[in-house]
Design a protein around this motif. Sequence first.
Motif, mmCIF file in Angstrom:
data_model
loop_
_atom_site.group_PDB
_atom_site.id
_atom_site.type_symbol
_atom_site.label_atom_id
_atom_site.label_comp_id
_atom_site.label_asym_id
_atom_site.label_seq_id
_atom_site.Cartn_x
_atom_site.Cartn_y
_atom_site.Cartn_z
ATOM 1 N N HIS A 5 5.358 7.267 8.285
ATOM 2 C CA HIS A 5 6.504 6.494 7.812
ATOM 3 C C HIS A 5 6.873 5.500 8.898
ATOM 4 O O HIS A 5 6.873 5.833 10.079
ATOM 5 C CB HIS A 5 7.701 7.408 7.531
ATOM 6 C CG HIS A 5 7.484 8.287 6.346
ATOM 7 N ND1 HIS A 5 8.012 8.009 5.105
ATOM 8 C CD2 HIS A 5 6.773 9.428 6.197
ATOM 9 C CE1 HIS A 5 7.649 8.951 4.261
ATOM 10 N NE2 HIS A 5 6.894 9.826 4.901
ATOM 11 N N SER A 6 7.206 4.276 8.482
ATOM 12 C CA SER A 6 7.515 3.221 9.437
ATOM 13 C C SER A 6 8.488 2.232 8.804
ATOM 14 O O SER A 6 8.425 2.004 7.597
ATOM 15 C CB SER A 6 6.215 2.497 9.811
ATOM 16 O OG SER A 6 6.470 1.331 10.515
ATOM 17 N N ALA A 8 9.621 -1.335 7.616
ATOM 18 C CA ALA A 8 8.838 -2.509 7.221
ATOM 19 C C ALA A 8 9.542 -3.769 7.703
ATOM 20 O O ALA A 8 10.767 -3.842 7.688
ATOM 21 C CB ALA A 8 8.683 -2.552 5.704
ATOM 22 N N SER A 16 7.843 1.501 5.126
ATOM 23 C CA SER A 16 6.420 1.492 4.809
ATOM 24 C C SER A 16 5.818 2.872 5.018
ATOM 25 O O SER A 16 6.263 3.618 5.883
ATOM 26 C CB SER A 16 5.659 0.515 5.715
ATOM 27 O OG SER A 16 5.949 -0.794 5.394
ATOM 28 N N LEU A 18 2.237 3.980 6.204
ATOM 29 C CA LEU A 18 0.978 3.482 6.755
ATOM 30 C C LEU A 18 -0.090 4.538 6.518
ATOM 31 O O LEU A 18 0.086 5.702 6.894
ATOM 32 C CB LEU A 18 1.123 3.189 8.247
ATOM 33 C CG LEU A 18 2.138 2.109 8.607
ATOM 34 C CD1 LEU A 18 2.241 1.974 10.118
ATOM 35 C CD2 LEU A 18 1.780 0.785 7.973
ATOM 36 N N VAL A 25 -5.408 1.582 10.516
ATOM 37 C CA VAL A 25 -4.587 1.460 9.304
ATOM 38 C C VAL A 25 -5.481 0.916 8.191
ATOM 39 O O VAL A 25 -6.036 -0.175 8.308
ATOM 40 C CB VAL A 25 -3.379 0.529 9.541
ATOM 41 C CG1 VAL A 25 -2.600 0.329 8.244
ATOM 42 C CG2 VAL A 25 -2.467 1.090 10.620
ATOM 43 N N GLU A 28 -1.211 0.303 3.196
ATOM 44 C CA GLU A 28 0.234 0.297 3.412
ATOM 45 C C GLU A 28 0.941 0.238 2.068
ATOM 46 O O GLU A 28 0.527 -0.490 1.170
ATOM 47 C CB GLU A 28 0.628 -0.917 4.255
ATOM 48 C CG GLU A 28 2.107 -1.010 4.520
ATOM 49 C CD GLU A 28 2.482 -2.222 5.342
ATOM 50 O OE1 GLU A 28 3.615 -2.258 5.828
ATOM 51 O OE2 GLU A 28 1.650 -3.139 5.496
ATOM 52 N N THR A 30 4.821 -0.461 0.782
ATOM 53 C CA THR A 30 6.167 -0.869 1.165
ATOM 54 C C THR A 30 7.110 -0.490 0.033
ATOM 55 O O THR A 30 6.803 -0.714 -1.141
ATOM 56 C CB THR A 30 6.218 -2.391 1.417
ATOM 57 O OG1 THR A 30 5.226 -2.722 2.390
ATOM 58 C CG2 THR A 30 7.577 -2.818 1.930
#
Length: 119
Positions: A5-6, A8, A16, A18, A25, A28, A30
Amino acid sequence: MVIFHSPAPASERAQSLLLVYIRRVVGEVTYEVCEHCASGVITQVHVATPLQDSGLGTRAVSHLRACYPDITWRCCLPQRMTRDLAHRMRLPNNRADLGCPHLQNDASDSRRNKTRARR
Protein backbone atom coordinates in the motif's frame (compact mmCIF):
# COMPACT_ATOMS: atom_id res chain seq x y z
CA MET A 1 4.23 -11.49 -5.75
CA VAL A 2 3.85 -8.94 -2.96
CA ILE A 3 1.28 -6.12 -2.68
CA PHE A 4 2.30 -2.87 -0.99
CA HIS A 5 0.00 0.00 0.00
CA SER A 6 1.32 3.44 -0.92
CA PRO A 7 0.01 7.01 -1.21
CA ALA A 8 -0.63 7.94 -4.84
CA PRO A 9 0.70 11.19 -6.25
CA ALA A 10 -2.56 11.86 -8.19
CA SER A 11 -4.43 13.55 -5.31
CA GLU A 12 -4.42 13.85 -1.55
CA ARG A 13 -7.11 11.17 -1.17
CA ALA A 14 -5.72 8.68 -3.67
CA GLN A 15 -3.82 5.58 -2.65
CA SER A 16 -2.07 2.88 -4.63
CA LEU A 17 -1.49 -0.80 -4.45
CA LEU A 18 1.93 -1.56 -5.88
CA LEU A 19 2.25 -5.07 -7.31
CA VAL A 20 5.86 -6.13 -6.82
CA TYR A 21 7.58 -9.22 -8.19
CA ILE A 22 11.27 -9.85 -7.49
CA ARG A 23 11.96 -6.26 -6.36
CA ARG A 24 10.30 -4.81 -9.45
CA VAL A 25 6.95 -3.00 -9.66
CA VAL A 26 4.92 -4.88 -12.27
CA GLY A 27 1.58 -3.20 -11.66
CA GLU A 28 -0.34 -0.51 -9.83
CA VAL A 29 -3.94 0.02 -8.80
CA THR A 30 -4.92 3.57 -7.85
CA TYR A 31 -8.02 4.00 -5.73
CA GLU A 32 -9.84 6.35 -3.37
CA VAL A 33 -11.92 5.43 -0.34
CA CYS A 34 -14.55 7.48 1.47
CA GLU A 35 -15.13 5.92 4.87
CA HIS A 36 -17.98 8.40 5.50
CA CYS A 37 -20.04 7.08 2.56
CA ALA A 38 -18.59 3.54 2.68
CA SER A 39 -17.71 3.80 -1.00
CA GLY A 40 -14.56 3.46 -3.01
CA VAL A 41 -13.56 4.09 -6.58
CA ILE A 42 -10.78 2.43 -8.56
CA THR A 43 -9.37 5.12 -10.82
CA GLN A 44 -6.52 3.30 -12.55
CA VAL A 45 -5.20 -0.22 -13.09
CA HIS A 46 -1.88 -0.79 -14.78
CA VAL A 47 -0.21 -4.17 -15.21
CA ALA A 48 3.01 -4.65 -17.17
CA THR A 49 2.31 -5.90 -20.70
CA PRO A 50 3.80 -9.41 -20.36
CA LEU A 51 1.67 -10.01 -17.24
CA GLN A 52 -1.67 -8.55 -18.35
CA ASP A 53 -3.42 -11.92 -18.63
CA SER A 54 -1.87 -13.36 -15.47
CA GLY A 55 -4.66 -12.44 -13.04
CA LEU A 56 -2.71 -9.72 -11.21
CA GLY A 57 -5.51 -7.18 -11.65
CA THR A 58 -8.05 -9.63 -10.25
CA ARG A 59 -5.77 -10.41 -7.33
CA ALA A 60 -5.29 -6.69 -6.58
CA VAL A 61 -9.05 -5.97 -6.61
CA SER A 62 -9.64 -8.99 -4.37
CA HIS A 63 -6.97 -7.64 -2.03
CA LEU A 64 -8.78 -4.27 -1.89
CA ARG A 65 -12.06 -5.97 -1.08
CA ALA A 66 -10.38 -7.92 1.73
CA CYS A 67 -8.74 -4.80 3.17
CA TYR A 68 -11.97 -2.76 3.00
CA PRO A 69 -14.79 -5.29 3.53
CA ASP A 70 -17.47 -2.66 4.27
CA ILE A 71 -16.75 -0.54 1.19
CA THR A 72 -18.88 -0.63 -1.96
CA TRP A 73 -16.49 -0.44 -4.92
CA ARG A 74 -17.00 1.24 -8.29
CA CYS A 75 -14.56 1.94 -11.08
CA CYS A 76 -14.02 4.59 -13.71
CA LEU A 77 -11.73 2.73 -16.06
CA PRO A 78 -11.93 3.57 -19.78
CA GLN A 79 -9.36 1.09 -21.14
CA ARG A 80 -10.64 -2.20 -22.54
CA MET A 81 -8.42 -4.38 -20.34
CA THR A 82 -9.57 -2.63 -17.19
CA ARG A 83 -13.22 -2.62 -18.29
CA ASP A 84 -12.92 -6.39 -18.68
CA LEU A 85 -11.43 -6.61 -15.18
CA ALA A 86 -14.32 -4.53 -13.80
CA HIS A 87 -16.80 -6.82 -15.54
CA ARG A 88 -15.13 -9.99 -14.17
CA MET A 89 -15.02 -8.54 -10.66
CA ARG A 90 -18.61 -7.23 -10.89
CA LEU A 91 -17.62 -3.62 -10.29
CA PRO A 92 -20.06 -1.01 -11.58
CA ASN A 93 -18.25 0.97 -14.27
CA ASN A 94 -19.90 4.36 -14.20
CA ARG A 95 -17.50 7.20 -14.98
CA ALA A 96 -20.16 9.92 -14.78
CA ASP A 97 -21.45 9.10 -11.29
CA LEU A 98 -18.73 7.99 -8.88
CA GLY A 99 -21.35 7.39 -6.18
CA CYS A 100 -19.83 9.65 -3.52
CA PRO A 101 -19.88 13.45 -3.52
CA HIS A 102 -16.67 13.45 -1.44
CA LEU A 103 -14.72 11.48 -4.07
CA GLN A 104 -16.35 12.83 -7.21
CA ASN A 105 -14.40 16.11 -7.35
CA ASP A 106 -11.05 14.59 -6.42
CA ALA A 107 -11.31 11.73 -8.91
CA SER A 108 -12.28 14.00 -11.80
CA ASP A 109 -9.50 16.44 -10.85
CA SER A 110 -6.91 13.67 -10.82
CA ARG A 111 -8.04 12.43 -14.24
CA ARG A 112 -7.88 15.98 -15.60
CA ASN A 113 -4.36 16.46 -14.17
CA LYS A 114 -3.17 13.21 -15.77
CA THR A 115 -4.56 14.33 -19.12
CA ARG A 116 -2.75 17.66 -18.81
CA ALA A 117 0.50 15.91 -17.85
CA ARG A 118 0.39 13.76 -21.01
CA ARG A 119 0.16 16.81 -23.30
